[in-house]
Design a protein around this motif. Structure first.
Motif, PDB file in Angstrom:
ATOM      1  N   GLY A  22       0.852  -1.191   0.000  1.00  0.00           N
ATOM      2  CA  GLY A  22       0.000   0.000   0.000  1.00  0.00           C
ATOM      3  C   GLY A  22       0.879   1.229   0.000  1.00  0.00           C
ATOM      4  N   PRO A  23       0.275   2.419   0.008  1.00  0.00           N
ATOM      5  CA  PRO A  23       1.070   3.649  -0.046  1.00  0.00           C
ATOM      6  C   PRO A  23       2.149   3.725   1.025  1.00  0.00           C
ATOM      7  N   ASN A  24       1.855   3.240   2.223  1.00  0.00           N
ATOM      8  CA  ASN A  24       2.836   3.282   3.313  1.00  0.00           C
ATOM      9  C   ASN A  24       2.930   1.960   4.056  1.00  0.00           C
ATOM     10  N   LEU A  25       2.563   0.871   3.365  1.00  0.00           N
ATOM     11  CA  LEU A  25       2.555  -0.461   3.981  1.00  0.00           C
ATOM     12  C   LEU A  25       3.470  -1.396   3.203  1.00  0.00           C
ATOM     13  N   TYR A  26       4.404  -2.031   3.936  1.00  0.00           N
ATOM     14  CA  TYR A  26       5.385  -2.919   3.326  1.00  0.00           C
ATOM     15  C   TYR A  26       5.467  -4.219   4.135  1.00  0.00           C
ATOM     16  N   VAL A  27       5.872  -5.281   3.447  1.00  0.00           N
ATOM     17  CA  VAL A  27       6.130  -6.544   4.128  1.00  0.00           C
ATOM     18  C   VAL A  27       7.553  -6.983   3.822  1.00  0.00           C
ATOM     19  N   ALA A  28       8.246  -7.458   4.847  1.00  0.00           N
ATOM     20  CA  ALA A  28       9.521  -8.146   4.662  1.00  0.00           C
ATOM     21  C   ALA A  28       9.200  -9.633   4.681  1.00  0.00           C
ATOM     22  N   ARG A  29       9.140 -10.226   3.513  1.00  0.00           N
ATOM     23  CA  ARG A  29       8.643 -11.591   3.350  1.00  0.00           C
ATOM     24  C   ARG A  29       9.811 -12.570   3.283  1.00  0.00           C
ATOM     25  N   PHE A  30       9.906 -13.427   4.279  1.00  0.00           N
ATOM     26  CA  PHE A  30      10.937 -14.460   4.339  1.00  0.00           C
ATOM     27  C   PHE A  30      10.390 -15.778   3.807  1.00  0.00           C
ATOM     28  N   GLU A  31      11.254 -16.532   3.145  1.00  0.00           N
ATOM     29  CA  GLU A  31      10.893 -17.924   2.877  1.00  0.00           C
ATOM     30  C   GLU A  31      10.905 -18.688   4.185  1.00  0.00           C
ATOM     31  N   THR A  32      11.923 -18.472   4.975  1.00  0.00           N
ATOM     32  CA  THR A  32      11.956 -19.002   6.334  1.00  0.00           C
ATOM     33  C   THR A  32      12.868 -18.110   7.167  1.00  0.00           C
ATOM     34  N   MET A  33      12.276 -17.347   8.070  1.00  0.00           N
ATOM     35  CA  MET A  33      13.044 -16.433   8.880  1.00  0.00           C
ATOM     36  C   MET A  33      13.961 -17.224   9.815  1.00  0.00           C
ATOM     37  N   LYS A  34      14.963 -16.584  10.328  1.00  0.00           N
ATOM     38  CA  LYS A  34      15.971 -17.130  11.234  1.00  0.00           C
ATOM     39  C   LYS A  34      17.135 -17.785  10.513  1.00  0.00           C
ATOM     40  N   VAL A  35      17.039 -17.970   9.192  1.00  0.00           N
ATOM     41  CA  VAL A  35      18.190 -18.507   8.480  1.00  0.00           C
ATOM     42  C   VAL A  35      19.346 -17.522   8.539  1.00  0.00           C
ATOM     43  N   TYR A  36      19.069 -16.243   8.249  1.00  0.00           N
ATOM     44  CA  TYR A  36      20.119 -15.230   8.270  1.00  0.00           C
ATOM     45  C   TYR A  36      20.798 -15.181   9.636  1.00  0.00           C
ATOM     46  N   SER A  37      19.993 -15.049  10.682  1.00  0.00           N
ATOM     47  CA  SER A  37      20.567 -14.893  12.023  1.00  0.00           C
ATOM     48  C   SER A  37      21.298 -16.158  12.471  1.00  0.00           C
ATOM     49  N   THR A  38      20.790 -17.322  12.087  1.00  0.00           N
ATOM     50  CA  THR A  38      21.441 -18.575  12.485  1.00  0.00           C
ATOM     51  C   THR A  38      22.772 -18.756  11.771  1.00  0.00           C
ATOM     52  N   LEU A  39      22.822 -18.410  10.489  1.00  0.00           N
ATOM     53  CA  LEU A  39      24.087 -18.473   9.768  1.00  0.00           C
ATOM     54  C   LEU A  39      25.143 -17.567  10.408  1.00  0.00           C
ATOM     55  N   VAL A  40      24.729 -16.343  10.747  1.00  0.00           N
ATOM     56  CA  VAL A  40      25.669 -15.411  11.370  1.00  0.00           C
ATOM     57  C   VAL A  40      26.108 -15.930  12.734  1.00  0.00           C
ATOM     58  N   ALA A  41      25.162 -16.459  13.515  1.00  0.00           N
ATOM     59  CA  ALA A  41      25.497 -16.976  14.844  1.00  0.00           C
ATOM     60  C   ALA A  41      26.505 -18.116  14.743  1.00  0.00           C
ATOM     61  N   VAL A  42      26.266 -19.069  13.844  1.00  0.00           N
ATOM     62  CA  VAL A  42      27.167 -20.217  13.708  1.00  0.00           C
ATOM     63  C   VAL A  42      28.533 -19.770  13.196  1.00  0.00           C
ATOM     64  N   GLU A  43      28.532 -18.850  12.232  1.00  0.00           N
ATOM     65  CA  GLU A  43      29.797 -18.337  11.710  1.00  0.00           C
ATOM     66  C   GLU A  43      30.628 -17.689  12.823  1.00  0.00           C
ATOM     67  N   ARG A  44      29.986 -16.912  13.672  1.00  0.00           N
ATOM     68  CA  ARG A  44      30.702 -16.226  14.752  1.00  0.00           C
ATOM     69  C   ARG A  44      31.146 -17.209  15.839  1.00  0.00           C
ATOM     70  N   LEU A  45      30.339 -18.223  16.097  1.00  0.00           N
ATOM     71  CA  LEU A  45      30.744 -19.228  17.079  1.00  0.00           C
ATOM     72  C   LEU A  45      31.988 -19.969  16.610  1.00  0.00           C
ATOM     73  N   LEU A  46      32.037 -20.273  15.332  1.00  0.00           N
ATOM     74  CA  LEU A  46      33.215 -20.940  14.772  1.00  0.00           C
ATOM     75  C   LEU A  46      34.430 -20.013  14.814  1.00  0.00           C
ATOM     76  N   ALA A  47      34.232 -18.763  14.408  1.00  0.00           N
ATOM     77  CA  ALA A  47      35.350 -17.823  14.352  1.00  0.00           C
ATOM     78  C   ALA A  47      35.928 -17.540  15.734  1.00  0.00           C
ATOM     79  N   SER A  48      35.065 -17.536  16.751  1.00  0.00           N
ATOM     80  CA  SER A  48      35.519 -17.229  18.107  1.00  0.00           C
ATOM     81  C   SER A  48      36.084 -18.439  18.837  1.00  0.00           C
ATOM     82  N   GLY A  49      35.887 -19.626  18.259  1.00  0.00           N
ATOM     83  CA  GLY A  49      36.363 -20.842  18.905  1.00  0.00           C
ATOM     84  C   GLY A  49      35.408 -21.417  19.928  1.00  0.00           C
ATOM     85  N   ARG A  50      34.218 -20.827  20.066  1.00  0.00           N
ATOM     86  CA  ARG A  50      33.245 -21.385  21.009  1.00  0.00           C
ATOM     87  C   ARG A  50      32.768 -22.765  20.565  1.00  0.00           C
TER      88      ARG A  50
END
Length: 352
Positions: A22-50
């Protein structure tokens, strides 16, 4: 124009598509949310040695986080273990197992609280037996906030020209919380509106049960440390019937096939956009509608017209009532574990 070529499917589906409805209405449409955040979390856990290469990552989930973790483990060559409930649908279960995840389901429980508590107890048993397991703790480890920074950049760059209101299901708190924190750094004053089901204790509504079903993915019956209550400006509690109506309307009006929580968010967002034409309103559609075909979309003839639906404005938690309540939260602190229904921490002015 050349298309981007990805090395793993998780990278191709991690980012949402921004669609103007709509004029001022938007959707951020995910195929499956949490993929982005989970990838970043796992990448950082590996990089930090956790965690080390070849580690086994484990968590409790019966939905999109389980899929996100399985994809991340597949990409990084890690092992995945999921403790879920009997409500895991067949489509997801088959995908998880083919992806190599070990999936354990706890016995059916009478309430969501018992189900979630039993899953956590089982994880603790597994951790005690094998200390090498890494519990991802999507509900408590703040590393899950980090992955929403790129999504915030996408939204800030794509939706410009007016103050922003962000609407999403609360759930673990990371998606709305992480986006709000990053957007407030990039786009200034951003209003955050959280959506909850009745029966969820996260914002003090455990005393009201939905006669339909509790929309478990956006609520909780146990405290989540990753929910930062003081980030939220409004909270809306939406019933299953109204969420169904929103999901059907989203498909009927905009050809957008999204899940039940997306229907709840659309219900709130279309009203906010209408009431506040001076603001841009973005809501999160966390997943597609495929696993809701029988329980939601096959019942499309039960859907109510959204224009006829209005929230009950409340000032205190003991005033909450079905099927839709709204409250000005005003970034108040709150402690769910100690929440009487009249919690002093959440008694600002009524929602508009």
């Amino acid at each position: 124009m050349s298309a981007a070529v990805h090395s793993h499917i998780a990278d191709a589906i991690k980012a949402p598509d921004l669609v103007q409805l709509g004029p001022n209405l938007y959707v951020a449409r995910f195929e499956t949310m949490k993929v982005y955040s989970t990838l970043v979390a796992v990448e950082r856990l590996l990089a930090s040695g956790r965690i080390r290469p070849g580690a086994t990552l484990m968590d409790s989930s019966s939905g999109i986080y389980a899929y996100a973790l399985a994809l991340a483990c597949h990409k990084y060559g890690l092992n995945c273990r999921i403790v879920g409930s009997k409500t895991v649908d067949k489509t997801l279960m088959v995908q998880l197992r083919i992806l190599g995840a070990t999936v354990e389901q706890v016995e059916p429980q009478a309430t969501l609280k018992l189900d979630q508590s039993l899953r956590v107890a089982r994880i603790r048993e597994l951790m005690a037996a094998d200390p090498e397991l890494h519990w991802m703790q999507q509900y408590h480890d703040e590393i899950h906030y980090c992955g929403y920074e790129p999504v915030a950049e996408l939204i800030a760059n794509g939706v410009r020209g007016a103050p922003l209101s962000l609407i999403g299901g609360v759930g673990s708190g990371c998606s709305t919380g992480g986006l709000a924190c990053a957007l407030r750094e990039r786009a200034g004053e951003v209003e955050l509106i959280g959506v909850q089901p009745f029966g969820s204790m996260t914002f003090g509504c455990e005393h009201i049960e939905d006669p339909g079903i509790i929309i478990a993915g956006i609520g909780s019956s146990i405290p989540f440390r990753n929910v930062r209550h003081a980030l939220y400006d409004q909270v809306h509690w939406v019933s299953f019937d109204y969420g169904l109506s929103g999901a059907v309307a989203l498909l009927r009006e905009h050809a957008l096939f999204a899940g039940l929580s997306s229907g709840c968010c659309y219900l709130v967002a279309q009203r906010e956009a209408r009431l506040h034409p001076e603001r841009n309103v973005v809501f999160l559609a966390a997943d597609t509608g495929h696993r809701y075909v029988d329980g939601v979309f096959a019942r499309f003839d039960e859907a109510l017209a959204l224009d006829d639906l209005q929230p009950a404005p409340v000032e205190r938690l003991d005033q909450l009532r079905l099927p839709w309540s709204a409250m000005r939260w005003n970034r108040a602190a709150f402690e769910p574990a100690l929440s009487p229904v009249s919690a002093d921490a959440a008694q600002p002015a009524a929602a508009h």
